[in-house]
Design a protein around this motif. Structure first.
Motif, PDB file in Angstrom:
ATOM      1  N   ASN A   1      50.731  18.667  66.083  1.00 36.89           N
ATOM      2  CA  ASN A   1      52.166  18.419  66.842  1.00 36.89           C
ATOM      3  C   ASN A   1      52.124  18.523  68.231  1.00 36.89           C
ATOM      4  OD1 ASN A   1      54.795  18.520  67.298  1.00 36.89           O
ATOM      5  ND2 ASN A   1      55.333  20.782  66.611  1.00 36.89           N
ATOM      6  N   LEU A   2      52.667  17.460  68.916  1.00 33.94           N
ATOM      7  CA  LEU A   2      52.561  17.329  70.326  1.00 33.94           C
ATOM      8  C   LEU A   2      53.395  18.162  71.006  1.00 33.94           C
ATOM      9  CD1 LEU A   2      51.878  13.715  70.850  1.00 33.94           C
ATOM     10  CD2 LEU A   2      50.071  15.438  70.825  1.00 33.94           C
ATOM     11  N   GLY A   3      54.590  18.798  70.180  1.00 29.01           N
ATOM     12  CA  GLY A   3      55.363  19.732  71.026  1.00 29.01           C
ATOM     13  C   GLY A   3      56.389  19.064  71.790  1.00 29.01           C
ATOM     14  N   LEU A   4      57.047  19.709  72.855  1.00 28.66           N
ATOM     15  CA  LEU A   4      58.084  19.180  73.583  1.00 28.66           C
ATOM     16  C   LEU A   4      57.600  18.276  74.320  1.00 28.66           C
ATOM     17  CD1 LEU A   4      59.875  22.586  74.258  1.00 28.66           C
ATOM     18  CD2 LEU A   4      60.731  20.891  72.780  1.00 28.66           C
ATOM     19  N   PRO A   5      58.295  17.014  74.833  1.00 26.76           N
ATOM     20  CA  PRO A   5      57.975  16.307  75.962  1.00 26.76           C
ATOM     21  C   PRO A   5      57.464  16.895  77.203  1.00 26.76           C
ATOM     22  CG  PRO A   5      60.014  15.614  75.130  1.00 26.76           C
ATOM     23  CD  PRO A   5      59.918  16.985  74.462  1.00 26.76           C
ATOM     24  N   PHE A   6      56.612  16.256  77.776  1.00 32.65           N
ATOM     25  CA  PHE A   6      55.905  16.775  79.087  1.00 32.65           C
ATOM     26  C   PHE A   6      55.455  18.013  78.921  1.00 32.65           C
ATOM     27  CE2 PHE A   6      59.812  14.331  80.258  1.00 32.65           C
ATOM     28  CZ  PHE A   6      59.154  13.188  80.608  1.00 32.65           C
ATOM     29  N   VAL A   7      55.733  19.276  78.387  1.00 33.66           N
ATOM     30  CA  VAL A   7      55.173  20.467  78.643  1.00 33.66           C
ATOM     31  C   VAL A   7      54.300  20.869  77.222  1.00 33.66           C
ATOM     32  CG1 VAL A   7      56.839  21.375  80.114  1.00 33.66           C
ATOM     33  CG2 VAL A   7      56.971  21.617  77.735  1.00 33.66           C
ATOM     34  N   GLY A   8      54.570  19.998  76.173  1.00 35.58           N
ATOM     35  CA  GLY A   8      53.842  20.024  74.737  1.00 35.58           C
ATOM     36  C   GLY A   8      53.957  21.475  74.240  1.00 35.58           C
ATOM     37  N   GLU A   9      52.836  22.107  73.956  1.00 36.12           N
ATOM     38  CA  GLU A   9      52.773  23.417  73.428  1.00 36.12           C
ATOM     39  C   GLU A   9      52.396  24.499  74.364  1.00 36.12           C
ATOM     40  OE1 GLU A   9      52.653  23.157  68.893  1.00 36.12           O
ATOM     41  OE2 GLU A   9      50.912  22.648  69.680  1.00 36.12           O
ATOM     42  N   SER A  10      52.338  23.775  75.879  1.00 34.06           N
ATOM     43  CA  SER A  10      51.762  25.046  76.888  1.00 34.06           C
ATOM     44  C   SER A  10      52.458  26.158  76.996  1.00 34.06           C
ATOM     45  CB  SER A  10      51.704  24.317  78.023  1.00 34.06           C
ATOM     46  OG  SER A  10      51.086  22.905  78.031  1.00 34.06           O
ATOM     47  N   LEU A  11      53.957  26.256  76.842  1.00 37.11           N
ATOM     48  CA  LEU A  11      54.553  27.464  76.766  1.00 37.11           C
ATOM     49  C   LEU A  11      54.528  28.435  75.685  1.00 37.11           C
ATOM     50  CD1 LEU A  11      58.176  26.060  78.164  1.00 37.11           C
ATOM     51  CD2 LEU A  11      55.998  26.934  79.521  1.00 37.11           C
ATOM     52  N   GLN A  12      54.151  27.908  74.540  1.00 40.29           N
ATOM     53  CA  GLN A  12      53.756  28.506  73.314  1.00 40.29           C
ATOM     54  C   GLN A  12      52.410  29.134  73.523  1.00 40.29           C
ATOM     55  OE1 GLN A  12      55.171  25.609  73.044  1.00 40.29           O
ATOM     56  NE2 GLN A  12      55.852  25.204  71.029  1.00 40.29           N
ATOM     57  N   LEU A  13      51.482  28.497  74.053  1.00 39.22           N
ATOM     58  CA  LEU A  13      50.046  29.015  74.456  1.00 39.22           C
ATOM     59  C   LEU A  13      50.230  30.155  75.473  1.00 39.22           C
ATOM     60  CD1 LEU A  13      47.012  28.672  73.820  1.00 39.22           C
ATOM     61  CD2 LEU A  13      46.901  27.162  75.856  1.00 39.22           C
ATOM     62  N   ILE A  14      50.819  29.768  76.384  1.00 43.63           N
ATOM     63  CA  ILE A  14      50.739  30.908  77.623  1.00 43.63           C
ATOM     64  C   ILE A  14      51.261  32.204  77.028  1.00 43.63           C
ATOM     65  CG2 ILE A  14      51.916  31.383  79.711  1.00 43.63           C
ATOM     66  CD1 ILE A  14      51.524  28.287  80.496  1.00 43.63           C
ATOM     67  N   SER A  15      52.724  31.924  76.488  1.00 41.63           N
ATOM     68  CA  SER A  15      53.325  33.243  75.822  1.00 41.63           C
ATOM     69  C   SER A  15      52.410  34.092  74.896  1.00 41.63           C
ATOM     70  CB  SER A  15      54.713  32.833  75.159  1.00 41.63           C
ATOM     71  OG  SER A  15      55.381  33.862  74.482  1.00 41.63           O
ATOM     72  N   ALA A  16      51.581  33.411  73.938  1.00 46.20           N
ATOM     73  CA  ALA A  16      50.894  34.094  72.948  1.00 46.20           C
ATOM     74  C   ALA A  16      49.626  34.726  73.985  1.00 46.20           C
ATOM     75  CB  ALA A  16      50.191  32.974  72.200  1.00 46.20           C
ATOM     76  N   TYR A  17      49.217  34.158  74.961  1.00 43.06           N
ATOM     77  CA  TYR A  17      47.953  34.744  75.437  1.00 43.06           C
ATOM     78  C   TYR A  17      48.245  35.776  76.621  1.00 43.06           C
ATOM     79  CZ  TYR A  17      44.177  32.046  73.357  1.00 43.06           C
ATOM     80  OH  TYR A  17      43.368  31.598  72.541  1.00 43.06           O
ATOM     81  N   LYS A  18      49.563  35.932  76.996  1.00 45.56           N
ATOM     82  CA  LYS A  18      50.107  36.938  77.908  1.00 45.56           C
ATOM     83  C   LYS A  18      50.340  38.136  76.840  1.00 45.56           C
ATOM     84  CE  LYS A  18      51.994  34.865  81.954  1.00 45.56           C
ATOM     85  NZ  LYS A  18      53.324  34.404  82.778  1.00 45.56           N
ATOM     86  N   SER A  19      50.228  38.075  75.690  1.00 51.90           N
ATOM     87  CA  SER A  19      50.473  39.176  74.779  1.00 51.90           C
ATOM     88  C   SER A  19      49.044  39.820  74.333  1.00 51.90           C
ATOM     89  CB  SER A  19      51.065  38.816  73.497  1.00 51.90           C
ATOM     90  OG  SER A  19      50.127  38.129  72.594  1.00 51.90           O
ATOM     91  N   GLU A  20      49.116  40.901  73.656  1.00 47.57           N
ATOM     92  CA  GLU A  20      47.737  41.572  73.411  1.00 47.57           C
ATOM     93  C   GLU A  20      47.339  41.023  72.085  1.00 47.57           C
ATOM     94  OE1 GLU A  20      46.226  46.231  73.384  1.00 47.57           O
ATOM     95  OE2 GLU A  20      48.177  45.734  72.728  1.00 47.57           O
ATOM     96  N   ASN A  21      48.119  40.153  71.353  1.00 52.58           N
ATOM     97  CA  ASN A  21      47.716  39.484  70.296  1.00 52.58           C
ATOM     98  C   ASN A  21      47.767  37.930  70.397  1.00 52.58           C
ATOM     99  OD1 ASN A  21      46.551  38.941  67.406  1.00 52.58           O
ATOM    100  ND2 ASN A  21      48.670  39.427  66.744  1.00 52.58           N
TER     101      ASN A  21
END
Length: 477
Positions: A39-59
């Motif tokens: 899944n390429l996710g949203l236009p332009f940002v793709g899945e970057s925000l989901q990745l960053i949000s996940a990696y800013k958590s402890e899990n």
């Protein structure tokens, strides 16, 4: 956080527009192109925000788990502005690492290139990279460590620990230790005013790696660019002084300067030294900190580690360590192995294809990004029993796979990368961590923080820099 919410809102609006304008049949067809599903996710940002949000958590694991369960260990996504094939497959990762310079090349944003310099070991390619990598390996092998480096490693670790007061931030202290060790090994400088001034510039420089690359004087990136100039100028002056120095030293800088035609240019030397100082400063110090954190959270492991080091100290008349002492730390190596596996300081590597690449039945087009995820493999229950639990004893039985050890091939443990870009300082890092743990557990007792969570973006670290209250048991110098 406001910036991320704004990006998400804009992306949602654009996504709705995208759905209206383009019929479903014209959208990205993974199967037709021979790409892994995804899944390429949203236009332009793709899945970057989901990745960053996940990696800013402890899990952060659910980001990978959800996609692996849906698509398999190879899936297509869109990260940091580019379509990317994400690999959680050990065989695919090995293929990517082993074909560096053939089918793949390293690929990093221009913002990082600007801060490191094009002649850094991370960015250089071809014959120059091979020559520099070989040179670095020759100065970090076990013979050199045993005969030359260990004395200074032990001395500088003890010197730093002996200056501790009642409370210290372990993460900061570990970084100070590894920076001073790296400066000594590269350029033969003992800690002093020059090294401390250089270290403060490095604090600003490293902050810029994961900031928005806007070069205004008031931005984090702008401050990092200025710090980079200051560091480069300090190194340039030092290199020129060493060229004129008749008292030849036997360190990395001496090898870089060479004699006659064997040396490198001033620009190559400065970029090379600058980047190695970055590498030595951050990664090894993080492992030191997290090893202590994981040991505190696993009392039986901490007790066994202390027992191993107390036995070594009981046989010695001096606090200084020798090579035979280092080789008498089998459980310490298990702790280091497990810390590297669980913490994943280097979570993976980005590579770019230089040709159409056939990988596990799929075709990755030329110019596409590939992310080989070490973290995904290290924490996969298929490869390690109770993979997300800190269990140093698994390495005592790693050959048979019992007690939670690895059940796969050597491809499933790659904390130092592999192929032509295997980290050249992996053995040196092990020695530095071992010496640090020895003097910590034999020289101090400590009270850890009540809570200090791990985060993994932009780098692996503890949120509160792991403050501990220490009590000295004896002098170290």
């Amino acid at each position: 956080m406001d910036f991320l919410l704004l990006c998400l809102l804009c992306s949602c609006v654009l996504y709705v527009f995208f759905l209206i304008i383009f019929p479903r049949s014209s959208r990205f067809n993974f199967r037709k192109l021979g790409l892994p599903p995804g899944n390429l996710g949203l236009p332009f940002v793709g899945e970057s925000l989901q990745l960053i949000s996940a990696y800013k958590s402890e899990n952060p694991e659910p980001f990978i788990d959800d996609r692996v369960n849906r698509y398999g260990t190879l899936f297509t996504t869109h990260l940091f502005g580019e379509p990317t094939v994400f690999s959680a497959d050990p065989e695919a990762n090995r293929f990517v690492l082993q074909n560096e310079g053939k089918l793949f090349e390293c690929s990093y944003p221009s913002s990082i290139s600007n801060l490191l310099g094009r002649h850094s070991l991370l960015l250089m390619k071809g014959g120059l990279h091979k020559r520099m990598h070989s040179l670095t390996m020759s100065f970090t092998n076990s013979t050199i460590i045993k005969d030359i480096l260990l004395v200074d490693i032990d001395r500088l670790v003890r010197l730093n620990l002996d200056s501790w007061t009642d409370q210290v931030f372990l993460q900061d202290e570990a970084k100070k230790i590894t920076f001073e060790l790296t400066v000594k090994q590269l350029m033969s400088f003992d800690p002093g005013e020059w090294t401390e001034k250089l270290r403060k510039e490095y604090l600003l420089l490293i902050d810029g790696f994961f900031s928005v690359p806007l070069s205004f004087f008031f931005t984090t990136y702008g401050k990092a660019i200025r710090a980079r100039r200051n560091v480069a100028e300090a190194l340039r002056v030092m290199v020129r002084e060493r060229r004129k120095d008749s008292n030849k030293k036997k360190d990395m800088l001496a090898a870089l300067l060479g004699d006659g035609e064997g040396g490198f240019s001033e620009e190559e030397i400065v970029d090379f030294l600058l980047a190695l100082l970055v590498a030595g400063y951050d990664t090894t110090s993080t492992i030191m900190t997290l090893a202590v954190k994981f040991l505190v959270e696993t009392p039986l492991a901490l007790a066994q580690l202390k027992e191993e080091h107390e036995e070594i100290r009981a046989k010695k008349s001096s606090v200084a360590l020798e090579w035979s002492d280092y080789k008498s730390m089998p459980f310490t190596q298990c702790v280091i192995n497990e810390t590297l596996r669980v913490a994943n300081i280097i979570g993976g590597v980005f590579r770019r294809t230089t040709a159409d690449v056939n990988l596990k039945g799929y075709t990755i087009p030329k110019g596409w990004k590939v992310f080989a995820s070490f973290r995904a493999v290290h924490l996969d229950q298929l490869h390690y029993k109770e993979a997300r639990t800190f269990n140093p004893w698994r390495w005592q039985q790693s050959n048979s796979g019992s007690l939670g050890g690895s059940t796969g091939t050597g491809n499933v443990y790659t904390p130092f990368g592999g192929g032509p870009r295997l980290c050249p300082g992996y053995e040196l890092a092990r020695v530095e961590i071992s010496v640090f743990l020895h003097h910590l557990v034999t020289g101090f007792t400590w009270v850890p923080p009540e809570e200090d969570k791990l985060v993994f973006f932009p780098t692996t670290r503890t949120q509160k820099r792991y403050p501990i209250k220490v009590q000295r048991l004896h002098r170290l110098v």
